[in-house]
Design a protein around this motif. Structure first.
Motif, PDB file in Angstrom:
ATOM      1  N   THR A 187      49.864  56.535  23.485  1.00 22.69           N
ATOM      2  CA  THR A 187      51.318  56.599  23.415  1.00 22.69           C
ATOM      3  C   THR A 187      51.909  57.566  22.167  1.00 22.69           C
ATOM      4  O   THR A 187      51.238  57.811  21.250  1.00 22.69           O
ATOM      5  CB  THR A 187      51.593  55.307  23.256  1.00 22.69           C
ATOM      6  OG1 THR A 187      51.628  54.733  22.187  1.00 22.69           O
ATOM      7  CG2 THR A 187      51.115  54.419  24.442  1.00 22.69           C
ATOM      8  N   PRO A 188      52.980  57.732  22.222  1.00 21.34           N
ATOM      9  CA  PRO A 188      53.508  58.750  20.955  1.00 21.34           C
ATOM     10  C   PRO A 188      53.343  58.075  19.511  1.00 21.34           C
ATOM     11  O   PRO A 188      52.862  58.706  18.912  1.00 21.34           O
ATOM     12  CB  PRO A 188      54.900  58.689  21.377  1.00 21.34           C
ATOM     13  CG  PRO A 188      55.010  58.510  22.792  1.00 21.34           C
ATOM     14  CD  PRO A 188      54.226  57.706  23.226  1.00 21.34           C
ATOM     15  N   LYS A 189      53.322  56.849  19.537  1.00 20.42           N
ATOM     16  CA  LYS A 189      53.121  56.284  18.064  1.00 20.42           C
ATOM     17  C   LYS A 189      51.754  55.532  18.050  1.00 20.42           C
ATOM     18  O   LYS A 189      51.341  55.422  16.946  1.00 20.42           O
ATOM     19  CB  LYS A 189      54.105  55.048  17.923  1.00 20.42           C
ATOM     20  CG  LYS A 189      55.321  55.573  17.665  1.00 20.42           C
ATOM     21  CD  LYS A 189      56.302  54.784  16.972  1.00 20.42           C
ATOM     22  CE  LYS A 189      57.779  55.357  16.512  1.00 20.42           C
ATOM     23  NZ  LYS A 189      58.890  54.027  16.556  1.00 20.42           N
ATOM     24  N   SER A 190      51.142  55.449  18.864  1.00 18.49           N
ATOM     25  CA  SER A 190      49.679  54.896  19.032  1.00 18.49           C
ATOM     26  C   SER A 190      48.607  55.979  19.703  1.00 18.49           C
ATOM     27  O   SER A 190      48.474  55.871  20.842  1.00 18.49           O
ATOM     28  CB  SER A 190      49.517  53.517  19.560  1.00 18.49           C
ATOM     29  OG  SER A 190      50.388  52.690  18.809  1.00 18.49           O
ATOM     30  N   MET A 224      45.031  54.018  24.452  1.00 21.92           N
ATOM     31  CA  MET A 224      46.047  52.942  23.655  1.00 21.92           C
ATOM     32  C   MET A 224      47.351  53.168  24.763  1.00 21.92           C
ATOM     33  O   MET A 224      47.521  54.087  25.396  1.00 21.92           O
ATOM     34  CB  MET A 224      46.843  53.728  22.583  1.00 21.92           C
ATOM     35  CG  MET A 224      45.842  53.733  21.428  1.00 21.92           C
ATOM     36  SD  MET A 224      45.899  52.228  20.290  1.00 21.92           S
ATOM     37  CE  MET A 224      44.816  52.763  19.003  1.00 21.92           C
ATOM     38  N   GLY A 225      47.881  51.973  24.879  1.00 24.45           N
ATOM     39  CA  GLY A 225      48.955  51.754  25.706  1.00 24.45           C
ATOM     40  C   GLY A 225      48.232  51.284  27.351  1.00 24.45           C
ATOM     41  O   GLY A 225      49.333  50.875  28.113  1.00 24.45           O
ATOM     42  N   THR A 226      47.191  51.117  27.520  1.00 26.60           N
ATOM     43  CA  THR A 226      46.652  50.464  28.567  1.00 26.60           C
ATOM     44  C   THR A 226      47.379  49.024  28.493  1.00 26.60           C
ATOM     45  O   THR A 226      47.243  48.510  27.529  1.00 26.60           O
ATOM     46  CB  THR A 226      45.247  50.230  28.684  1.00 26.60           C
ATOM     47  OG1 THR A 226      44.798  51.750  28.354  1.00 26.60           O
ATOM     48  CG2 THR A 226      44.610  49.798  30.041  1.00 26.60           C
ATOM     49  N   THR A 227      47.784  48.532  29.827  1.00 30.29           N
ATOM     50  CA  THR A 227      48.399  47.210  29.524  1.00 30.29           C
ATOM     51  C   THR A 227      47.135  46.012  29.808  1.00 30.29           C
ATOM     52  O   THR A 227      46.305  46.375  30.173  1.00 30.29           O
ATOM     53  CB  THR A 227      49.245  47.058  30.700  1.00 30.29           C
ATOM     54  OG1 THR A 227      48.438  46.951  32.220  1.00 30.29           O
ATOM     55  CG2 THR A 227      50.145  47.864  31.087  1.00 30.29           C
ATOM     56  N   LEU A 228      47.728  44.851  29.292  1.00 30.14           N
ATOM     57  CA  LEU A 228      46.703  43.793  29.277  1.00 30.14           C
ATOM     58  C   LEU A 228      46.313  43.352  30.602  1.00 30.14           C
ATOM     59  O   LEU A 228      45.121  43.080  30.566  1.00 30.14           O
ATOM     60  CB  LEU A 228      47.419  42.681  28.526  1.00 30.14           C
ATOM     61  CG  LEU A 228      46.469  41.336  28.338  1.00 30.14           C
ATOM     62  CD1 LEU A 228      45.217  41.669  27.554  1.00 30.14           C
ATOM     63  CD2 LEU A 228      47.444  40.274  27.601  1.00 30.14           C
ATOM     64  N   ARG A 229      47.082  43.740  31.657  1.00 31.09           N
ATOM     65  CA  ARG A 229      46.738  43.362  33.196  1.00 31.09           C
ATOM     66  C   ARG A 229      45.610  44.081  33.495  1.00 31.09           C
ATOM     67  O   ARG A 229      44.641  43.606  34.204  1.00 31.09           O
ATOM     68  CB  ARG A 229      48.041  43.360  33.939  1.00 31.09           C
ATOM     69  CG  ARG A 229      47.644  42.762  35.287  1.00 31.09           C
ATOM     70  CD  ARG A 229      48.916  43.087  36.253  1.00 31.09           C
ATOM     71  NE  ARG A 229      50.133  42.625  35.647  1.00 31.09           N
ATOM     72  CZ  ARG A 229      50.444  40.953  36.132  1.00 31.09           C
ATOM     73  NH1 ARG A 229      49.646  40.294  36.643  1.00 31.09           N
ATOM     74  NH2 ARG A 229      51.547  40.494  35.525  1.00 31.09           N
ATOM     75  N   GLU A 230      45.850  45.444  33.166  1.00 28.98           N
ATOM     76  CA  GLU A 230      44.721  46.456  33.534  1.00 28.98           C
ATOM     77  C   GLU A 230      43.447  46.068  32.961  1.00 28.98           C
ATOM     78  O   GLU A 230      42.262  45.999  33.687  1.00 28.98           O
ATOM     79  CB  GLU A 230      45.264  47.755  33.176  1.00 28.98           C
ATOM     80  CG  GLU A 230      46.086  48.341  34.171  1.00 28.98           C
ATOM     81  CD  GLU A 230      46.468  49.602  33.559  1.00 28.98           C
ATOM     82  OE1 GLU A 230      46.159  50.708  34.030  1.00 28.98           O
ATOM     83  OE2 GLU A 230      47.157  49.709  32.421  1.00 28.98           O
ATOM     84  N   VAL A 231      43.421  45.857  31.830  1.00 31.75           N
ATOM     85  CA  VAL A 231      42.166  45.273  30.946  1.00 31.75           C
ATOM     86  C   VAL A 231      41.628  43.997  31.585  1.00 31.75           C
ATOM     87  O   VAL A 231      40.507  43.805  31.686  1.00 31.75           O
ATOM     88  CB  VAL A 231      42.586  45.182  29.467  1.00 31.75           C
ATOM     89  CG1 VAL A 231      41.335  44.578  28.827  1.00 31.75           C
ATOM     90  CG2 VAL A 231      42.869  46.417  28.786  1.00 31.75           C
ATOM     91  N   THR A 272      52.221  43.954  29.058  1.00 26.36           N
ATOM     92  CA  THR A 272      52.618  44.483  27.825  1.00 26.36           C
ATOM     93  C   THR A 272      51.537  45.773  27.484  1.00 26.36           C
ATOM     94  O   THR A 272      50.265  45.512  27.735  1.00 26.36           O
ATOM     95  CB  THR A 272      52.393  43.618  26.728  1.00 26.36           C
ATOM     96  OG1 THR A 272      53.329  42.413  26.969  1.00 26.36           O
ATOM     97  CG2 THR A 272      52.619  44.291  25.231  1.00 26.36           C
ATOM     98  N   PRO A 273      51.936  46.991  27.201  1.00 24.32           N
ATOM     99  CA  PRO A 273      50.893  48.026  26.875  1.00 24.32           C
ATOM    100  C   PRO A 273      50.218  47.601  25.413  1.00 24.32           C
ATOM    101  O   PRO A 273      51.082  47.003  24.634  1.00 24.32           O
ATOM    102  CB  PRO A 273      51.706  49.076  26.699  1.00 24.32           C
ATOM    103  CG  PRO A 273      53.183  49.056  26.699  1.00 24.32           C
ATOM    104  CD  PRO A 273      53.420  47.182  26.933  1.00 24.32           C
ATOM    105  N   LEU A 274      49.050  47.607  25.342  1.00 30.47           N
ATOM    106  CA  LEU A 274      48.239  47.548  24.142  1.00 30.47           C
ATOM    107  C   LEU A 274      48.217  48.539  23.303  1.00 30.47           C
ATOM    108  O   LEU A 274      47.636  49.649  23.318  1.00 30.47           O
ATOM    109  CB  LEU A 274      46.621  47.020  24.657  1.00 30.47           C
ATOM    110  CG  LEU A 274      46.611  45.917  25.489  1.00 30.47           C
ATOM    111  CD1 LEU A 274      45.059  45.571  25.878  1.00 30.47           C
ATOM    112  CD2 LEU A 274      47.126  44.620  24.921  1.00 30.47           C
ATOM    113  N   ASP A 275      49.297  48.477  22.424  1.00 31.11           N
ATOM    114  CA  ASP A 275      49.497  49.496  21.297  1.00 31.11           C
ATOM    115  C   ASP A 275      50.145  48.883  20.374  1.00 31.11           C
ATOM    116  O   ASP A 275      50.482  47.790  20.118  1.00 31.11           O
ATOM    117  CB  ASP A 275      50.514  50.623  21.609  1.00 31.11           C
ATOM    118  CG  ASP A 275      51.809  50.427  22.204  1.00 31.11           C
ATOM    119  OD1 ASP A 275      52.313  49.597  21.227  1.00 31.11           O
ATOM    120  OD2 ASP A 275      52.200  50.848  23.057  1.00 31.11           O
TER     121      ASP A 275
END
Ligand SMILES: Cc1cc2nc3c(=O)[nH]c(=O)nc-3n(C[C@H](O)[C@H](O)[C@H](O)COP(=O)(O)O)c2cc1C
Ligand code: SF4
Ligand code: SF4
Ligand code: FES
Ligand code: FES
Lengths: 193, 569
Positions: free
Chosen positions: B352-355, B377-384, B418-421
């Protein structure tokens, strides 16, 4: 330089001085040129060789590194890794890190404490087994994890852990994983397994 | 060795590998080894030797392949195709070998589907070689492009260029706080000092995390190359790598890697024919969580008790023996060869832009497939959890994910998207931390989890400052009252006040963040606390609620004063 006469000025007992395990400690002291900042590395080697850090050992290390005994003692008691008590013949370590905890490693500890009549962190009265806990061994994928005499075993239940610990004490070594049988020969030429 | 030698070495090794019809790789990471990978490897070696197949088939012990809970894992690579087998025994290993020889599918062994999300959904940068090279052979790392970034930097970039590249990439520290790595390097570079040091933090004290262990075990040269690049960039000639005491295999592999790199002229004096000298030594941790904190880690390297000291001055200004010292996490260093080798822009395009970039997570707890993953970075918790991890086993419901260890917090089900970043996680009251992700289902009790972490912090407090030394004991005592059903609502108020006090007045990060697990569980699971107090009930069925009514306040104060805090039920 002066390093050669270091050993003579220490009040080392003849029993310790002639102990073959002692050479590893001496070698490490020399390797680090008796620098005080090698203290932790030296204690690691001493503990590995003797299983624990006796007063005499710490006193010797303090003299050799020219640091006060209070500092050696301070370091030895600060870090969980070092033990000032003799350890049992065998060791059983239960991981109580987060991954193991949510998979109920607490129940394994309780069960083992009950079976062997000893609180975690202590050694059984007959000196056979030291039961202890550790925070995460980095094998969290296999939680809950138990280590018997250095062999990591994953996916435990209170039952499996108790059985394995009893086996360890009775047989003197951890239960072996199924050993590879000799490959059966197949095919006429017997070339391929 | 000079750059052309490096290229020749890579070429030679690639040719050697292509000479085999097939390479059978066995995961030799700690989890797989303890599941029996050593026996599998031995069986394969025997089979190959007895069949006279040495020239055709090579067996390779590699680092972690990822799905550790499915180990031992075996990967067969032939004619550009790869098949991964899970839970291999010596019997099924023989079948796999047989099938390779005969070209037929083995009858009973189960390969993982090639599109299994756990493997297919990842984006491996730091773990690029993990699970496909032998960590004990430097040639394999070099054949995979290793040490090329170092060679490029030493001969075609100035130290300033390297710092700039790292800054532009947007790489942030993977050890917890997410501080911009490039900024830290520039500070260390500019700091005046004759001698400077580079330190890799491989203490990894967060329970439930093993990313660093796996990186050190699976691809040790990547860490060394990252450290050497840092040394060149800031002007240091000496590096230390501080490895956690429990990590024997990682220590052994790093030691071997350092020796090999020195022998080949990739570390030591005049690295790759340049004027740059760089030595790396290993220091072994001795089991103290606080030693992951940078000032305490430096005290430990100098052979002292690992107690933090006040910052500033920061290590980059005044660190080991008073000299400027650059400390980064192992994963941070491991990302650097990719950043320098493939360019800042390439790296910055991921995430993501900041992470920016990717993050390695240790996914464990109540999840179908536990193991090591690397995702943007930014992959969501649900996807994980649901796609990569395969969801929650035995049809249970997801309750929370704990991230950031004792300094972090819990993410409830309502925030699964939530995106993980770094930013998003902070916004919902937890932190990225070093990357431990522990998944909990409905059988976990949140006040109990908070109590677990406070017990940890209490135990690991170095004792230097009172808020942390005394505060964590008191907080843990209050939590124990709650989980044993003997607390009053006043206790909850006291607990919240203590969170504020300990968090704001402690000297180092341990005490400052110790309240986080309490605050975050209170934020999302307050009703569970209230249930324990008012109804004397634990819905998850974890806590043993005391039969007897609460001990009188006086009796308890006495017990506490006698030094048995935490033991009061
Ligand atoms: C109590 C405490 C424990 C820590 N443990 C670790 C650790 O185990 N590994 C780590 O890399 N950083 C740890 N840190 C963070 C380090 O102090 C430091 O910020 C980090 O190593 C810097 O590297 P980075 O910028 O690459 O993240 C810890 C911090 C605190 C306060
Ligand atoms: S523990 Fe504290 S009070 Fe006790 S001797 Fe050490 S410094 Fe002094
Ligand atoms: S906050 Fe805790 S760990 Fe940190 S210095 Fe104070 S007592 Fe030590
Ligand atoms: S929590 Fe037990 S191995 Fe990590
Ligand atoms: S250790 Fe084998 S897959 Fe992780």
């Amino acid at each position: 330089m002066r390093h050669t006469d270091r050993q003579s000025d220490s009040s080392l007992s003849p029993a310790l001085a002639s102990d073959p395990r002692f050479t590893a400690v001496e070698r490490t002291l020399k390797q680090y040129q008796y620098r005080p900042d090698a203290l932790i590395e030296v204690l690691h080697v001493a503990q590995e060789a003797f299983g624990y850090l006796s007063d005499e050992l710490m006193d010797h290390v303090a003299r050799q590194l020219k640091v006060p005994l209070s500092r050696v003692y301070g370091v030895a008691t600060f870090y969980h890794f070092f033990s000032l008590e003799p350890q049992g013949e065998h060791s059983c370590v239960v991981c109580t890190g987060t991954a193991c905890y949510v998979k109920r490693s607490g129940e394994i500890v309780k069960r083992l404490e009950g079976e062997f009549g000893v609180k975690a962190g202590n050694t059984t009265a007959d000196g056979k087994l030291t039961l202890s806990t550790v925070r995460c061994l980095g094998s969290c994928g296999l939680a809950p994890v138990v280590v018997l005499d250095g062999e990591i075993a994953g996916r435990n239940t209170p039952d499996s852990a108790a059985a394995a610990a009893h086996h360890l004490v009775a047989e003197g070594k951890p239960e072996k994983k199924p050993v590879a049988e000799r490959p059966r020969r197949r095919g006429r030429r017997g070339g391929t397994p | 060795m000079i750059p052309s030698d490096l290229r020749a070495m890579a070429e030679q090794e690639r040719e050697r590998q292509e000479g085999f019809r097939c390479r059978i790789m066995v995961c030799a990471g700690t989890p797989c080894l303890s599941a029996g990978a050593d026996v599998v490897l031995e069986t394969l070696r025997q089979g190959i030797a007895e069949g006279g197949l040495d020239a055709e088939i090579e067996s390779v012990a590699t680092g972690c392949m990822g799905p550790c809970s499915r180990g031992p894992l075996v990967k067969v690579r032939s004619r550009g195709k790869e098949i991964v087998y899970e839970r291999v025994t010596s019997e099924s290993a023989r079948q796999i070998l047989f099938s390779v020889v005969k070209g037929r599918r083995p009858p009973t062994v189960s390969p993982l589907p090639p599109d299994l999300p756990f493997l297919a959904r990842q984006e491996r940068v730091v773990l690029a070689n993990s699970g496909s090279v032998n960590p004990e052979r430097i040639e394999e790392y070099v054949a995979a492009g290793g040490y090329e970034a170092l060679s490029h930097a030493l001969h075609e970039m100035t130290p300033d260029d390297v710092c700039r590249e790292v800054s532009l990439s947007g790489l942030r520290g993977r050890g917890g706080a997410g501080y911009p790595t490039g900024v830290k390097w520039s500070l260390a570079r500019k700091a005046p000092g004759e001698r400077k040091y580079v330190v890799a933090n491989g203490d990894e004290g967060d329970p439930g995390a093993y990313m660093d262990r796996s990186i050190m075990e699976s691809d040790p040269h990547r860490v060394l190359e990252g450290m050497a690049l840092a040394g060149y960039a800031i002007g240091a000639e000496q590096g230390f790598i501080y490895v956690r005491g429990e990590y024997h295999l990682a220590g052994r592999r790093l030691e071997g890697a350092i020796r090999d790199a020195e022998r080949k002229g990739l570390l030591g004096s005049r690295v790759l024919g340049s004027n740059f000298n760089f030595r790396i030594d290993i220091r072994t941790g001795a089991g103290a969580f606080v030693c992951g904190e940078e000032t305490s880690l430096m005290a430990s390297i100098m052979g002292k008790r690992g107690q933090p000291w006040h910052r500033p001055p920061y290590p980059a200004q005044k660190g080991l023996w008073g000299n400027p010292t650059l400390i980064n996490n192992v994963e941070t260093f491991a990302a650097v060869p990719a950043v320098v080798g493939r360019g800042a822009e390439w790296f910055a395009a991921i995430g993501t832009p900041k992470s920016r970039g990717t993050k390695v997570y240790a996914l464990c707890g109540q999840v179908e497939i536990a193991g090591l993953i690397e995702v943007p970075m930014g992959t969501t918790l649900r996807e994980v959890v649901y796609e990569i991890g395969g969801g929650i086993p035995s049809g249970k419901r997801f309750k929370a994910a704990q991230s950031g260890g004792p300094s972090g917090g819990c993410i409830p089900a309502s925030y699964l998207d939530t995106p993980l970043d770094y930013e998003s996680m902070e916004r919902i009251g937890t932190i990225m931390g070093s990357g431990g992700l522990i998944i909990m289902d409905e059988t976990s009790c949140m006040p109990d989890v908070a109590s677990f972490f406070l017990d940890f912090c209490r135990d690991e407090s170095c004792g230097k400052c009172a808020p942390c030394r005394v505060g964590t004991v008191e907080m843990h005592r209050l939590l124990r009252r709650i989980t044993s059903g003997t607390a009053t609502m006043d206790d909850l108020v006291k607990l919240e006040e203590l969170c504020e006090l300990v968090g704001t007045t402690s000297l180092c990060g341990l005490g400052m963040t110790a309240p986080n697990p309490v605050l975050s569980t209170l934020r999302y699971f307050r009703d569970e606390y209230v249930d324990h107090i008012r109804q004397r009930r634990c819905t998850a069925g974890v806590c043993t609620i005391a039969e007897n009514p609460a001990p009188g306040a006086e009796g308890e104060a006495l017990l506490h004063a006698m030094g048995v805090p935490g033991e009061v039920e």
